[in-house]
Design a protein around this motif. Sequence first.
Motif, PDB file in Angstrom:
ATOM      1  N   LEU A 154       0.839  -1.198   0.000  1.00  0.00           N
ATOM      2  CA  LEU A 154       0.000   0.000   0.000  1.00  0.00           C
ATOM      3  C   LEU A 154       0.882   1.260   0.000  1.00  0.00           C
ATOM      4  O   LEU A 154       0.662   2.206  -0.766  1.00  0.00           O
ATOM      5  N   LEU A 155       1.915   1.230   0.814  1.00  0.00           N
ATOM      6  CA  LEU A 155       2.830   2.367   0.877  1.00  0.00           C
ATOM      7  C   LEU A 155       3.503   2.578  -0.491  1.00  0.00           C
ATOM      8  O   LEU A 155       3.611   3.699  -1.000  1.00  0.00           O
ATOM      9  N   ASN A 156       3.934   1.481  -1.063  1.00  0.00           N
ATOM     10  CA  ASN A 156       4.537   1.507  -2.393  1.00  0.00           C
ATOM     11  C   ASN A 156       3.580   2.164  -3.391  1.00  0.00           C
ATOM     12  O   ASN A 156       3.952   3.052  -4.163  1.00  0.00           O
ATOM     13  N   TYR A 157       2.339   1.785  -3.305  1.00  0.00           N
ATOM     14  CA  TYR A 157       1.294   2.331  -4.191  1.00  0.00           C
ATOM     15  C   TYR A 157       1.162   3.840  -3.999  1.00  0.00           C
ATOM     16  O   TYR A 157       1.115   4.608  -4.965  1.00  0.00           O
ATOM     17  N   LEU A 158       1.158   4.264  -2.741  1.00  0.00           N
ATOM     18  CA  LEU A 158       0.964   5.697  -2.472  1.00  0.00           C
ATOM     19  C   LEU A 158       2.131   6.537  -3.010  1.00  0.00           C
ATOM     20  O   LEU A 158       1.937   7.664  -3.451  1.00  0.00           O
ATOM     21  N   ILE A 159       3.331   5.981  -2.958  1.00  0.00           N
ATOM     22  CA  ILE A 159       4.475   6.726  -3.527  1.00  0.00           C
ATOM     23  C   ILE A 159       4.384   6.730  -5.054  1.00  0.00           C
ATOM     24  O   ILE A 159       4.594   7.750  -5.704  1.00  0.00           O
ATOM     25  N   LEU A 160       4.044   5.575  -5.597  1.00  0.00           N
ATOM     26  CA  LEU A 160       4.026   5.466  -7.059  1.00  0.00           C
ATOM     27  C   LEU A 160       3.007   6.406  -7.711  1.00  0.00           C
ATOM     28  O   LEU A 160       3.289   6.965  -8.771  1.00  0.00           O
ATOM     29  N   ILE A 161       1.856   6.577  -7.074  1.00  0.00           N
ATOM     30  CA  ILE A 161       0.880   7.462  -7.725  1.00  0.00           C
ATOM     31  C   ILE A 161       1.349   8.917  -7.710  1.00  0.00           C
ATOM     32  O   ILE A 161       0.880   9.731  -8.473  1.00  0.00           O
ATOM     33  N   ARG A 162       2.314   9.238  -6.861  1.00  0.00           N
ATOM     34  CA  ARG A 162       2.837  10.611  -6.864  1.00  0.00           C
ATOM     35  C   ARG A 162       3.740  10.885  -8.065  1.00  0.00           C
ATOM     36  O   ARG A 162       4.101  12.028  -8.324  1.00  0.00           O
ATOM     37  N   GLY A 163       4.159   9.811  -8.745  1.00  0.00           N
ATOM     38  CA  GLY A 163       4.903  10.024  -9.989  1.00  0.00           C
ATOM     39  C   GLY A 163       6.397   9.883  -9.826  1.00  0.00           C
ATOM     40  O   GLY A 163       6.907   9.657  -8.731  1.00  0.00           O
ATOM     41  N   VAL A 164       7.087  10.057 -10.951  1.00  0.00           N
ATOM     42  CA  VAL A 164       8.492   9.724 -11.027  1.00  0.00           C
ATOM     43  C   VAL A 164       9.375  10.693 -10.259  1.00  0.00           C
ATOM     44  O   VAL A 164      10.148  10.311  -9.395  1.00  0.00           O
TER      45      VAL A 164
END
Length: 451
Positions: A154-164
């Motif tokens: 879930l944490l990984n997901y939250l960072i990823l949606i913030r973009g590169v």
Amino acid sequence: MKEKRSQFGTKLGVIMVTAGSAVGLGNIWRFPYEVGANGGGAFVLLYLIFVFFVGLPVICGEFILGKRSRSGVRGAFEKLHKSRFWGSVGYISILAAVLIMGFYSVVASWTMEYIVQSVEGFSGLSSPEDFHDRFELLTATPVRPVVWTSLFLLLNYLILIRGVEKGIEKVSNLMMPLLFILLIAFSVNSLLLPGAGEGLRFLFHPDFSKLTGEVVLRALGQAFFSLSLGMGCLVTYSSYFKPETPLMRTGISIAVLDTFVAVMAGVMIFPAVFTYGQEPAAGPRLVFEVLPMVFSNMPSGSIWSLVFFVLLFLAALTSIISVSEIIIAYLMDDFGMSRFKACTVHFVISLVFGVVCALSFSSLSDFKIFGFNVFDLFDYVSSNILMPLGGMLLSIFVGWVIKRSVVKEELLAGTSKRGVYRVLATVMGFCLRYVAPVAIAIVMLNCLKGS
Ligand code: PHE
């Protein structure tokens, strides 16, 4: 309409994100246990040879492919050479990425559990058996590993949606330097232990009688895993490079940093293994049983333990982000999904694989394929089969299919084109054409023959 392709901000940021991908559990958790299980120094020597003569050229190959095509791994081959065969090679990478997501997030979940345990202070544990039982207790029950794995994803997901640039680059810039400093401090601490001599001998003295085809394959697999190679991770990241990003310099920096961290992890762990009479060939649980024991014998040990597991967790996070990005770029490039949608689909897939792996030590422990539980199977197949295979095909593609002038041009982009770089570019080109594919093919065939 398709979203505009992202770009990394600064040159240092590029090194930090790529090193953030490379440096992870592979260096601190996997490298020591592979060294321990495969006989020590001879494995390390082979590993180093593979990193610099096969790994480094393949890093450059991945960079060329990604930067030139500006595409994720599935479409990258196709963009530079239209053909059915090359268009499908990227699927190997996608499969490897999905498998890695599964078992890697479980190991990361163990680091989360150990963060909590550090806060509690490992009270009442003193002998190696106590630490062994603690680890068994954690993995043999289904609920906690599943909860931690899901939280990690879930944490990984939250960072990823913030973009590169905002998500990935920021996190890496902060935690990579911290990790280096801490590793050096812990290595110095280990060198002061009574078992330091024996530990270092195990790590650095090559005993060639221990070498078998399987050990050679594992050293190659470890080099690929640790450098994040052969599965398009660096292809994907380099598709976000700016035109002037220097490929060879970035590649050399990653190879050196990654190797340094792995060797440091060995220096940190093996003196402790021998000081506390632990078994170097303990496998995946090695780090989780040895290090808490070292910490509990240090003054203010629980604070050190906490700091260490937090950093290990962050190192795992920057790596899993890069594995995820392979799948996300694929979903965005090939299916035209928005970043948000791609991240969400990826989250659901990785959750399924992560939970199955998390259960492979408890509810699913009797479920074996070729004698491996799901966790070990995913680890073995991705690192020792899919990644070397992907790396071999990639080096053939960049070495033989893409025009040589393009390869040279990309290798020299952003450099001052001085003599050293020209010579290096020629050496890289040669290794990509001949050394890497031939070495990988020999190692893999030899191992198949022996099994
Ligand atoms: N290289 C990472 C590590 O050492 C793992 C990884 C493998 C990351 C493949 C991306 C791709 O932990």
